[in-house]
Design an enzyme around this catalytic site. Structure first.
Site, PDB file in Angstrom:
ATOM      1  NE  ARG A 286      -3.133  -2.450   3.101  1.00 55.12           N
ATOM      2  CZ  ARG A 286      -2.613  -3.384   3.879  1.00 55.12           C
ATOM      3  NH1 ARG A 286      -1.397  -3.211   4.397  1.00 55.12           N
ATOM      4  NH2 ARG A 286      -3.277  -4.489   4.151  1.00 55.12           N
ATOM      5  NE  ARG A 322      -4.035  -0.173  -2.540  1.00 55.48           N
ATOM      6  CZ  ARG A 322      -4.661  -0.470  -1.403  1.00 55.48           C
ATOM      7  NH1 ARG A 322      -5.575  -1.417  -1.386  1.00 55.48           N
ATOM      8  NH2 ARG A 322      -4.351   0.147  -0.278  1.00 55.48           N
ATOM      9  CD  GLU A 411     -10.120  -2.705  -4.599  1.00 56.24           C
ATOM     10  OE1 GLU A 411      -9.899  -2.393  -3.416  1.00 56.24           O
ATOM     11  OE2 GLU A 411      -9.770  -1.990  -5.566  1.00 56.24           O
ATOM     12  CG  ASN A 434     -10.857  -6.320   3.357  1.00 54.83           C
ATOM     13  OD1 ASN A 434     -10.951  -7.537   3.455  1.00 54.83           O
ATOM     14  ND2 ASN A 434      -9.895  -5.634   3.945  1.00 54.83           N
ATOM     15  CG  ASP A 435     -13.034  -1.758  -0.899  1.00 57.78           C
ATOM     16  OD1 ASP A 435     -13.913  -1.258  -0.184  1.00 57.78           O
ATOM     17  OD2 ASP A 435     -11.903  -1.276  -1.017  1.00 57.78           O
ATOM     18  NE  ARG A 445     -13.223  -1.760   3.002  1.00 60.55           N
ATOM     19  CZ  ARG A 445     -12.003  -1.742   3.517  1.00 60.55           C
ATOM     20  NH1 ARG A 445     -11.713  -2.505   4.545  1.00 60.55           N
ATOM     21  NH2 ARG A 445     -11.074  -0.975   3.005  1.00 60.55           N
TER      22      ARG A 445
END
Length: 557
Positions: A286, A322, A411, A434-435, A445
């Site tokens: 990230r 990313r 996502e 997650n997304d 979330r």
């Protein structure tokens, strides 16, 4: 014996007496101040500053993801808007205690209404307010109890400041009545290898001193266990500890099918620990840490230095980076800080980068330069891809900068449903569970009110993952998983059965996932995945997979 069900984090099991978190401090009374406005203002500012410094100190001591969270809390405490709100209330004759309480509560309500990343910060804001008010009252800050012996901590949820510095010699396990598998508590528990079961609503009735077994592998807390159950739990804990000292091997299934196990990292400094714990590379780096703490975008030189440091730690290994995942839900003044009613569905990810393309181009420049200076195998991916046009835009732009391997994050359900076409152009896909779960279930979330919907075990989410896995196989392209789902050992088997070719997770989760994969062949994984897919909801999918996995192991033995 009573079983309380929740969501387990990892495979650990522990036992011990309960110690409950203290209830929050009562709200200050709205009584007129006996001091001057200047005196109350000075009290408030001194208390806020002291709490901010304490949070920064705790963050520096904790390191890792906890440091990021605590530094964000410290910045929140000293937010100029909050300071102005406190001053306004004090000028109206309020005490510093009430002004802090009321201003923070008002600000909290605004964040909750915004949802997304900002909505998540609301719970952190409550913790900051409690700490400031405690300091104003001359009381100890609310926090983890110390009964004088090892204990199982039971709490509604844990503030990041508490989770970050848990004394792991004292805290045997963690039980929360709220939260889910992607909450801050769960993420930090996983990072620290704390045995935890979260979202256990019935745990509110557990009493101090009551002995319990916390079984994360089963997602069960056993109250009033028998002597035999305690002995069995201890035997499992001992066996797991012995297994953790075994030589580290590359990720693979029982039939030898390789499943590379990679690390999710937020800063280059985490690379050494990831390598030590057996990460075969990086599945998600990230880059937000370079941007979120700055008032302006970092320079190409600053970025290149950070990326070079990361890549140099993984010579010859895959490192997936990313590009900046920010936007209206993580406001950056130099990117997009316009208010949006529903930022989770707004200008974020690749959309925000296209609106400020110079930031994306500078990031790709820095990545390309770092790639040339190191021996790692650099892969670069874009967040929040929803269309083929966005896929083509990003991959082609990467080609312009000489980046050899360019992919997308899946996502958004539209990207999963178009995966056969997306992977016809992109070099790889990485699924952010997650997304993907958030958008599939139409449930933010980060909102506790809909946390029960935020479960990657839901068959609707698993079907979308299968779509991407099938598309990867048809196109001969790799499909990775980089969301929290990959750290769930049994779900990891299901994901491989659905077509995932690599799994990326918090480094501390690698050992459990590695051990579980080795218990099943690829055919087993596919059978276990089909059992989960045939269920009607997340809970029954998990149970069906557990039953299928048990049958698989019984057949082998």
């Amino acid at each position: 014996m009573t079983e309380l069900r929740g969501v387990g984090i990892g495979l650990g099991v522990a036992q011990g007496p309960v110690a409950r978190m203290a209830e929050p401090l009562p709200a200050p009374a709205d009584a007129p101040s006996a001091l001057s406005a200047d005196e109350e203002t000075a009290r408030a500012r001194d208390a806020v500053a002291a709490v901010a410094r304490e949070l920064e100190s705790r963050g520096a001591q904790a390191g890792g993801a906890a440091q990021d969270v605590l530094e964000a809390q410290a910045m929140m405490a000293e937010d100029p808007t909050l300071e102005s709100e406190i001053d306004t209330r004090i000028a109206a004759g309020k005490t510093a205690e009430f002004a802090v309480h009321d201003a923070f509560a008002s600000f909290r309500d605004q964040l909750v209404a915004m949802g997304g990343y900002l909505g998540e910060r609301a719970a952190d804001l409550d913790d900051v307010a409690q700490r400031v008010i405690a300091r104003l009252r001359g009381l100890p800050a609310p926090g983890v109890p110390d009964p004088g012996h090892p204990f199982v901590l039971v709490a509604k949820d844990l503030a990041p400041a508490d989770t970050a510095l848990l004394d792991l010699d004292k805290v045997l396990a963690l039980i929360t009545t709220e939260g889910g598998p992607t909450s801050h508590t769960a993420i930090l528990a996983r990072e620290k290898s704390i045995v935890a079961v979260v979202g256990t609503a019935a745990a509110k009735d557990l009493a101090d001193g009551e002995v319990v077994i916390v079984d994360a592998a089963k997602g069960v807390v056993t109250a009033d266990p028998t002597a035999e159950e305690l002995a069995q739990a201890q035997h499992r804990a001992d066996a797991r500890r012995d297994a953790s000292s075994a030589p580290i091997t590359d990720g693979a299934l029982a039939d030898g099918t390789p499943v590379p196990l990679l690390a999710n990292l937020g800063k280059p400094e985490g690379a050494a620990e990831a390598v030590e714990l057996g990460a075969e590379g990086v599945g998600l780096f990230r880059t937000e840490f370079l941007f979120l703490s700055s008032s302006q975008a970092p320079t190409v030189e600053q970025q290149r230095e950070a990326y070079t440091k990361l890549l140099a730690a993984f010579p010859g290994k895959k490192v997936v980076v990313r590009v900046l995942d920010a936007g209206a839900d993580k406001p950056l003044a130099f990117l997009n800080d316009a208010h949006e009613e529903n930022p989770a569905l707004g200008l974020r990810g690749i959309r925000a980068l296209r609106a400020s393309e110079d930031i994306l181009r500078e990031q790709l420049t820095a990545l390309a330069e770092a790639d040339k200076a190191t021996q790692a195998d650099l892969w670069v991916m874009a967040p929040m891809i929803a269309t083929m046009e966005e896929t083509e835009y990003f991959v082609d732009l990467c080609r312009d900068y000489g980046i050899k391997t360019a992919g997308v994050m899946v996502e958004v359900p539209s990207a999963a449903l178009l995966a056969d076409r997306v992977l016809g152009h992109a070099d790889f896909a990485s699924i952010g569970t997650n997304d993907l779960t958030q958008y599939t279930m139409a449930a933010d979330r980060l909102l506790g009110s809909v946390a029960s919907f935020q479960d990657p075990w839901h068959p609707a989410v698993l079907r979308l993952i299968r779509e991407v896995g099938d598309a990867g196989r048809i196109n001969g392209k790799p499909v990775g998983i980089c969301g929290e789902a990959a750290a769930d050992p049994l779900l990891a088997v299901v994901l491989v059965g659905l077509g995932a070719t690599s799994l990326s997770m918090a480094p501390t989760a690698l050992a459990d996932v590695r051990a579980t994969l080795l218990q099943h062949s690829l055919d087993d994984a596919r059978v276990i995945a089909e059992a989960a897919l045939a269920a009607n909801d997340a809970a029954s999918a998990r149970t069906a997979a557990q039953d299928a996995a048990t049958r698989s192991k019984e057949t082998q033995s």
